[in-house]
Motif scaffolding. Structure first.
Motif, mmCIF file in Angstrom:
data_model
loop_
_atom_site.group_PDB
_atom_site.id
_atom_site.type_symbol
_atom_site.label_atom_id
_atom_site.label_comp_id
_atom_site.label_asym_id
_atom_site.label_seq_id
_atom_site.Cartn_x
_atom_site.Cartn_y
_atom_site.Cartn_z
ATOM 1 N N MET A 1 -21.345 -24.352 13.367
ATOM 2 C CA MET A 1 -20.295 -25.188 13.950
ATOM 3 C C MET A 1 -20.409 -26.624 13.451
ATOM 4 O O MET A 1 -19.403 -27.270 13.139
ATOM 5 C CB MET A 1 -20.394 -25.149 15.469
ATOM 6 C CG MET A 1 -19.786 -23.915 16.112
ATOM 7 S SD MET A 1 -17.963 -23.878 15.946
ATOM 8 C CE MET A 1 -17.514 -25.312 16.920
ATOM 9 N N GLU A 2 -21.636 -27.135 13.385
ATOM 10 C CA GLU A 2 -21.826 -28.505 12.898
ATOM 11 C C GLU A 2 -21.328 -28.639 11.463
ATOM 12 O O GLU A 2 -20.675 -29.634 11.115
ATOM 13 C CB GLU A 2 -23.306 -28.886 12.990
ATOM 14 C CG GLU A 2 -23.821 -29.038 14.413
ATOM 15 C CD GLU A 2 -25.296 -29.372 14.454
ATOM 16 O OE1 GLU A 2 -25.909 -29.492 13.367
ATOM 17 O OE2 GLU A 2 -25.848 -29.497 15.557
ATOM 18 N N ALA A 3 -21.620 -27.633 10.635
ATOM 19 C CA ALA A 3 -21.171 -27.683 9.241
ATOM 20 C C ALA A 3 -19.647 -27.602 9.149
ATOM 21 O O ALA A 3 -19.017 -28.315 8.362
ATOM 22 C CB ALA A 3 -21.807 -26.531 8.456
ATOM 23 N N HIS A 4 -19.034 -26.742 9.994
ATOM 24 C CA HIS A 4 -17.577 -26.609 9.959
ATOM 25 C C HIS A 4 -16.889 -27.895 10.431
ATOM 26 O O HIS A 4 -15.913 -28.349 9.822
ATOM 27 C CB HIS A 4 -17.144 -25.437 10.840
ATOM 28 C CG HIS A 4 -15.650 -25.241 10.879
ATOM 29 N ND1 HIS A 4 -14.940 -24.640 9.855
ATOM 30 C CD2 HIS A 4 -14.725 -25.601 11.824
ATOM 31 C CE1 HIS A 4 -13.652 -24.628 10.170
ATOM 32 N NE2 HIS A 4 -13.498 -25.200 11.344
ATOM 33 N N LEU A 5 -17.408 -28.497 11.518
ATOM 34 C CA LEU A 5 -16.794 -29.724 12.036
ATOM 35 C C LEU A 5 -16.925 -30.868 11.044
ATOM 36 O O LEU A 5 -16.077 -31.763 11.000
ATOM 37 C CB LEU A 5 -17.443 -30.099 13.369
ATOM 38 C CG LEU A 5 -17.152 -29.166 14.553
ATOM 39 C CD1 LEU A 5 -17.898 -29.620 15.790
ATOM 40 C CD2 LEU A 5 -15.655 -29.091 14.842
ATOM 41 N N ALA A 6 -17.992 -30.856 10.256
ATOM 42 C CA ALA A 6 -18.175 -31.911 9.263
ATOM 43 C C ALA A 6 -17.139 -31.815 8.146
ATOM 44 O O ALA A 6 -16.809 -32.814 7.498
ATOM 45 C CB ALA A 6 -19.585 -31.835 8.673
ATOM 46 N N GLU A 7 -16.585 -30.610 7.932
ATOM 47 C CA GLU A 7 -15.631 -30.406 6.841
ATOM 48 C C GLU A 7 -14.189 -30.296 7.314
ATOM 49 O O GLU A 7 -13.267 -30.505 6.528
ATOM 50 C CB GLU A 7 -15.995 -29.123 6.074
ATOM 51 C CG GLU A 7 -17.375 -29.175 5.423
ATOM 52 C CD GLU A 7 -17.739 -27.847 4.774
ATOM 53 O OE1 GLU A 7 -16.973 -26.873 4.970
ATOM 54 O OE2 GLU A 7 -18.776 -27.789 4.093
ATOM 55 N N CYS A 8 -13.967 -29.954 8.591
ATOM 56 C CA CYS A 8 -12.606 -29.693 9.087
ATOM 57 C C CYS A 8 -12.168 -30.808 10.030
ATOM 58 O O CYS A 8 -12.680 -30.925 11.148
ATOM 59 C CB CYS A 8 -12.555 -28.335 9.797
ATOM 60 S SG CYS A 8 -10.917 -27.943 10.463
ATOM 61 N N ALA A 9 -11.239 -31.612 9.602
ATOM 62 C CA ALA A 9 -10.777 -32.738 10.412
ATOM 63 C C ALA A 9 -10.027 -32.266 11.657
ATOM 64 O O ALA A 9 -10.111 -32.893 12.720
ATOM 65 C CB ALA A 9 -9.878 -33.645 9.574
ATOM 66 N N LEU A 10 -9.274 -31.155 11.560
ATOM 67 C CA LEU A 10 -8.504 -30.661 12.701
ATOM 68 C C LEU A 10 -9.425 -30.207 13.825
ATOM 69 O O LEU A 10 -9.216 -30.542 14.999
ATOM 70 C CB LEU A 10 -7.588 -29.504 12.258
ATOM 71 C CG LEU A 10 -6.422 -29.882 11.341
ATOM 72 C CD1 LEU A 10 -5.656 -28.640 10.935
ATOM 73 C CD2 LEU A 10 -5.491 -30.871 12.046
ATOM 74 N N CYS A 11 -10.447 -29.432 13.493
ATOM 75 C CA CYS A 11 -11.377 -28.955 14.514
ATOM 76 C C CYS A 11 -12.213 -30.105 15.073
ATOM 77 O O CYS A 11 -12.537 -30.144 16.257
ATOM 78 C CB CYS A 11 -12.285 -27.857 13.948
ATOM 79 S SG CYS A 11 -11.412 -26.307 13.599
ATOM 80 N N GLN A 12 -12.560 -31.054 14.211
ATOM 81 C CA GLN A 12 -13.302 -32.216 14.686
ATOM 82 C C GLN A 12 -12.463 -33.023 15.662
ATOM 83 O O GLN A 12 -12.959 -33.507 16.685
ATOM 84 C CB GLN A 12 -13.722 -33.078 13.498
ATOM 85 C CG GLN A 12 -14.622 -34.247 13.884
ATOM 86 C CD GLN A 12 -15.040 -35.057 12.681
ATOM 87 O OE1 GLN A 12 -14.248 -35.268 11.769
ATOM 88 N NE2 GLN A 12 -16.277 -35.505 12.660
ATOM 89 N N ASP A 13 -11.166 -33.148 15.377
ATOM 90 C CA ASP A 13 -10.266 -33.862 16.278
ATOM 91 C C ASP A 13 -10.152 -33.126 17.610
ATOM 92 O O ASP A 13 -10.143 -33.760 18.676
ATOM 93 C CB ASP A 13 -8.885 -33.998 15.632
ATOM 94 C CG ASP A 13 -7.904 -34.754 16.522
ATOM 95 O OD1 ASP A 13 -8.139 -35.944 16.772
ATOM 96 O OD2 ASP A 13 -6.915 -34.138 16.967
ATOM 97 N N ALA A 14 -10.104 -31.799 17.587
ATOM 98 C CA ALA A 14 -10.038 -31.017 18.823
ATOM 99 C C ALA A 14 -11.299 -31.215 19.649
ATOM 100 O O ALA A 14 -11.240 -31.356 20.880
ATOM 101 C CB ALA A 14 -9.837 -29.536 18.496
ATOM 102 N N ALA A 15 -12.459 -31.260 18.985
ATOM 103 C CA ALA A 15 -13.718 -31.471 19.698
ATOM 104 C C ALA A 15 -13.761 -32.856 20.326
ATOM 105 O O ALA A 15 -14.207 -33.025 21.471
ATOM 106 C CB ALA A 15 -14.894 -31.286 18.739
#
Length: 252
Positions: free
Chosen positions: A26-40
């Motif tokens: 999850m940490e790796a995905h959030l570091a690369e995906c701006a949409l999911c990071q914004d949701a978090a």
């Protein structure tokens, strides 16, 4: 990991409930995906708003004594007393129900800060063991390591010399906890690695007894306006001894 999988695991990730490999994924995905990071970030912000604006209600100070007196009476119920004070008791009961509901909402809506801290520390510790990033600066001399942190942090973390106690200083690195840079001082005891995280206790002071999660033992305390959090695969007893040595050598 794709976005659909990440969205399904987002709640558990923010609560620190994922097992290690999913947490790292999850940490790796959030570091690369701006949409999911914004949701978090939106979910975290929502939880902060709820915690900040949630009203707190306290029962009247004499409520506990009145209830105890009523329970201790061994004679038959005094219906006249209940008739006279029934309304007050009804209000008190409604207040108790409200307090319980708010408390349940508090714990179910947002994770505790300690739980988030532990999850982050476990991820940092395990990641430092899995990749070649145990230290940014390798040295066994605390007089060399402490000045190395200058300019990299907005404070100077103390570096205790624990050589005589059996803990070899390996070096240090800059890491992240609670959304701020922290100093990570790394020791080795036998085959076990100990990460000692240090940061200013400006926002809150931590206090954690020795606990275990995901195969690691950890504890935390605060002193002299600093937070200390140590984590290792050592046993609970060995980690307690490490904490005692740190406190003794730093006069904390």
């Amino acid at each position: 990991m794709n976005c659909e999988e990440a969205r399904q695991l987002l709640d558990a990730f923010l609560d620190g409930e994922l097992e290690l490999m999913r947490q790292l994924g999850m940490e790796a995905h959030l570091a690369e995906c701006a949409l999911c990071q914004d949701a978090a970030e939106r979910m975290t912000h929502c939880g902060s708003i709820v915690r900040t604006n949630m009203p707190a209600y306290k029962a009247p100070p004499d409520l506990k004594s009145k209830i105890r007196v009523a329970l201790r009476k061994e004679d038959k119920p005094n219906f006249k007393w209940f008739t006279e004070h029934g309304r007050q008791l009804a209000y008190a009961a409604a207040l108790v129900v409200l307090i319980c509901s708010l408390a349940w909402s508090w714990f179910s809506v947002s994770p505790t800060k300690d739980k988030r801290l532990v999850a982050e520390a476990i991820s940092n510790h395990s990641r430092s063991l899995m990749v070649d990033h145990l230290v940014d600066f390798a040295t066994g001399d605390q007089h060399v390591l402490r000045p190395w942190f200058n300019g990299k942090l907005d404070f100077s973390p103390p570096v205790p010399d624990l050589t005589q106690a059996g803990y070899t200083l390996i070096g240090g690195r800059v890491d992240m906890l609670e959304q701020r840079p922290v100093g990570a001082i790394v020791y080795q005891h036998g085959k076990a690695i100990v990460n000692l995280f240090v940061w200013p206790a400006t926002d809150r002071k931590i206090g954690l007894e020795v606990e275990s999660e995901r195969g690691y033992h950890f504890c935390g305390w605060n002193k002299a306006r600093l937070n200390f959090f140590c984590i290792s695969e050592m046993s609970a007893a060995d980690l307690e001894m490490f904490e005692d040595e740190v406190r003794e050598h730093l006069n904390l």
